[in-house]
Design an enzyme around this catalytic site. Structure first.
Site, PDB file in Angstrom:
ATOM      1  N   THR A   1     -12.749 -19.178 -27.504  1.00  0.00           N
ATOM      2  CA  THR A   1     -12.963 -17.763 -27.762  1.00  0.00           C
ATOM      3  C   THR A   1     -12.346 -17.013 -26.594  1.00  0.00           C
ATOM      4  O   THR A   1     -12.492 -17.471 -25.446  1.00  0.00           O
ATOM      5  CB  THR A   1     -14.488 -17.485 -27.793  1.00  0.00           C
ATOM      6  OG1 THR A   1     -15.022 -18.085 -28.966  1.00  0.00           O
ATOM      7  CG2 THR A   1     -14.813 -16.012 -27.797  1.00  0.00           C
TER       8      THR A   1
ATOM      9  N   THR B   1       1.607 -10.864 -23.940  1.00  0.00           N
ATOM     10  CA  THR B   1       1.785 -10.288 -22.605  1.00  0.00           C
ATOM     11  C   THR B   1       2.716 -11.112 -21.736  1.00  0.00           C
ATOM     12  O   THR B   1       3.483 -10.572 -20.937  1.00  0.00           O
ATOM     13  CB  THR B   1       0.401 -10.178 -21.909  1.00  0.00           C
ATOM     14  OG1 THR B   1      -0.377  -9.237 -22.642  1.00  0.00           O
ATOM     15  CG2 THR B   1       0.518  -9.702 -20.485  1.00  0.00           C
TER      16      THR B   1
ATOM     17  N   THR C   1      -2.868 -13.355 -25.978  1.00  0.00           N
ATOM     18  CA  THR C   1      -4.222 -13.919 -25.862  1.00  0.00           C
ATOM     19  C   THR C   1      -5.182 -13.319 -26.891  1.00  0.00           C
ATOM     20  O   THR C   1      -6.177 -13.955 -27.234  1.00  0.00           O
ATOM     21  CB  THR C   1      -4.793 -13.668 -24.452  1.00  0.00           C
ATOM     22  OG1 THR C   1      -4.794 -12.264 -24.189  1.00  0.00           O
ATOM     23  CG2 THR C   1      -4.010 -14.400 -23.393  1.00  0.00           C
TER      24      THR C   1
ATOM     25  N   SER D   1       0.066 -10.095 -30.300  1.00  0.00           N
ATOM     26  CA  SER D   1      -0.682 -10.979 -31.205  1.00  0.00           C
ATOM     27  C   SER D   1      -1.699 -10.231 -32.054  1.00  0.00           C
ATOM     28  O   SER D   1      -2.246 -10.805 -32.999  1.00  0.00           O
ATOM     29  CB  SER D   1      -1.340 -12.116 -30.440  1.00  0.00           C
ATOM     30  OG  SER D   1      -2.489 -11.680 -29.760  1.00  0.00           O
TER      31      SER D   1
ATOM     32  N   THR E   1     -23.875 -18.211 -35.742  1.00  0.00           N
ATOM     33  CA  THR E   1     -24.711 -17.412 -34.855  1.00  0.00           C
ATOM     34  C   THR E   1     -23.896 -16.382 -34.066  1.00  0.00           C
ATOM     35  O   THR E   1     -22.732 -16.609 -33.746  1.00  0.00           O
ATOM     36  CB  THR E   1     -25.502 -18.302 -33.875  1.00  0.00           C
ATOM     37  OG1 THR E   1     -26.169 -17.460 -32.922  1.00  0.00           O
ATOM     38  CG2 THR E   1     -24.611 -19.274 -33.121  1.00  0.00           C
TER      39      THR E   1
HETATM   40  N1  ASP Z   1      -2.086  -7.638 -26.530  1.00  0.00           N
HETATM   41  C1  ASP Z   1      -1.586  -8.887 -25.991  1.00  0.00           C
HETATM   42  C2  ASP Z   1      -1.406  -9.862 -27.125  1.00  0.00           C
HETATM   43  O1  ASP Z   1      -2.347 -10.449 -27.565  1.00  0.00           O
HETATM   44  C3  ASP Z   1      -2.543  -9.409 -24.969  1.00  0.00           C
HETATM   45  C4  ASP Z   1      -2.124 -10.680 -24.279  1.00  0.00           C
HETATM   46  O2  ASP Z   1      -1.149 -11.321 -24.588  1.00  0.00           O
HETATM   47  O3  ASP Z   1      -2.845 -11.085 -23.351  1.00  0.00           O
HETATM   48  O4  ASP Z   1      -0.311 -10.018 -27.602  1.00  0.00           O
END
Ligand code: ASP
Length: 345
Positions: free
Chosen positions: A169, A16, A92, A61, A279
């Protein structure tokens, strides 16, 4: 002391942070690094040498693969003579997996590798990307007075915190603080000043740098739930091309006390499959000796994944299976800390 300005390599993989909105569909898609540079004129203000490298093409990603992890590691390795530290711009969604993968592949690198990204594209006024990128560069360049890197680890910089990469995470699809490290405190926190939690930072490795870039993706993660069908579990555990299973159990590592479950696990273990218990809880650790419902799993050959995250456990299992080790050696190493990813008992 270094004779030159700190040299930081920024590797733009996509995500993003560098995306723009498609004029017709309205969806976000990755653009090139020049778009980023254009929106962050502050990059010229650093007293560092900033080098850049970009994935061709940059990706969302969610399209990340073990082959691309290896490609990323290769870029880092190939720039060892040129870079004192690295910033990896990454989406992310799967950043926690890539951070874990890099932490295993690059053991012994002894240089900061800081992953960051953002929840809003850098071209948007309220973006969190600018602050994350600027903090990440600071972390990648930070040194002790004698010139040693301050954080020679693979880390994730997001919001106020710098985290160990294999401990995070993605915990929010909404908040700017998108990541949580439930079982390990941040390595640094940025406020008016940056505070490093020095006792927690891994010391520079004593072992020679011998990167391993192969992964074996013959693994699966199974989330248990009350009522899960025995046919499903038996089918998955018997699949011939599955070599490793992450079992996401209840609480401190517990599972239903059904004979079919222990039988299926025992059989899989006997065939050389590695079954690891983690877990479903966000925080805390597996303790298979605590309840009978956990003890039976250990008896059937399951090994404890301790307090590893799901992202880390899956990545580590693929990494170890990719090394051509025996099942017993993989089991032993799954419970051993390789890069600070698990709290050893
Ligand atoms: N869909 C995006 C990615 O993981 C989300 C992001 O970058 O926050 O490439």
């Amino acid at each position: 002391m270094k004779a030159h300005k700190p040299r930081i390599l920024i590797i733009y993989t996509g995500g993003t942070i560098g995306m723009i909105r498609h004029p017709e569909t309205g969806t976000l898609r990755p653009l090139d690094f020049e778009n980023l540079r254009h929106h962050v004129p502050e990059l010229h203000e650093f007293d560092y040498e900033i080098l850049t490298h970009q994935f061709q093409p940059p990706i969302d990603s969610s399209d990340m693969t073990p082959e691309l992890w290896a490609q990323l590691a290769r870029i880092i390795i190939d720039h060892r003579d040129l870079a004192d530290g690295y910033v990896v711009l990454h989406g992310t969604d799967t950043m926690a997996y890539t951070a874990s993968a890099l932490s295993f592949m690059l053991r012994g690198l002894d240089r900061p590798v800081v992953l960051t990204g953002s929840q809003l594209p850098i071209g948007i006024l309220r973006t969190d990307g600018k602050e994350n990128l600027i903090n990440a560069i600071e972390y990648a360049a930070a040194t002790h007075p004698d010139g040693r890197p301050m954080v020679p680890e693979v880390t994730v910089c997001f919001g106020q915190h710098l985290y160990r990469g294999n401990r995070v995470t993605k915990s929010s699809a909404e908040q700017f603080n998108a990541f949580t490290s439930y079982n390990f405190p941040p390595l640094a926190t940025a406020g008016v000043n940056i505070h490093y939690n020095l006792p927690l930072i891994l010391p520079a490795s004593q072992t020679p740098f011998e990167p391993h870039l192969q992964f074996d993706n013959s693994v699966i993660a199974i989330t248990l739930f009350p009522g899960i069908r025995h046919q499903t579990i038996e089918h998955v555990l018997q699949m011939p091309d599955i070599r490793g299973v992450i079992l996401r159990t209840f609480g401190s590592g517990n599972a239903p006390r059904q004979a079919w479950l222990t039988r299926a696990i025992r059989e899989a273990t006997r065939e050389g499959k590695v079954v690891v218990n983690i877990t479903q809880c966000d925080a805390g650790s597996v303790a298979m000796g605590l309840y009978e419902t956990g003890h039976q799993l250990r008896e059937a050959g399951v090994v404890s994944g301790g307090d590893m995250t799901i992202e880390c456990a899956v990545t580590k299992l693929m990494y170890l299976l990719g090394q051509g080790l025996s099942p017993d050696e993989v089991r032993r190493l799954m419970t051993t800390s390789l890069a600070g990813e698990i709290t050893e008992e």
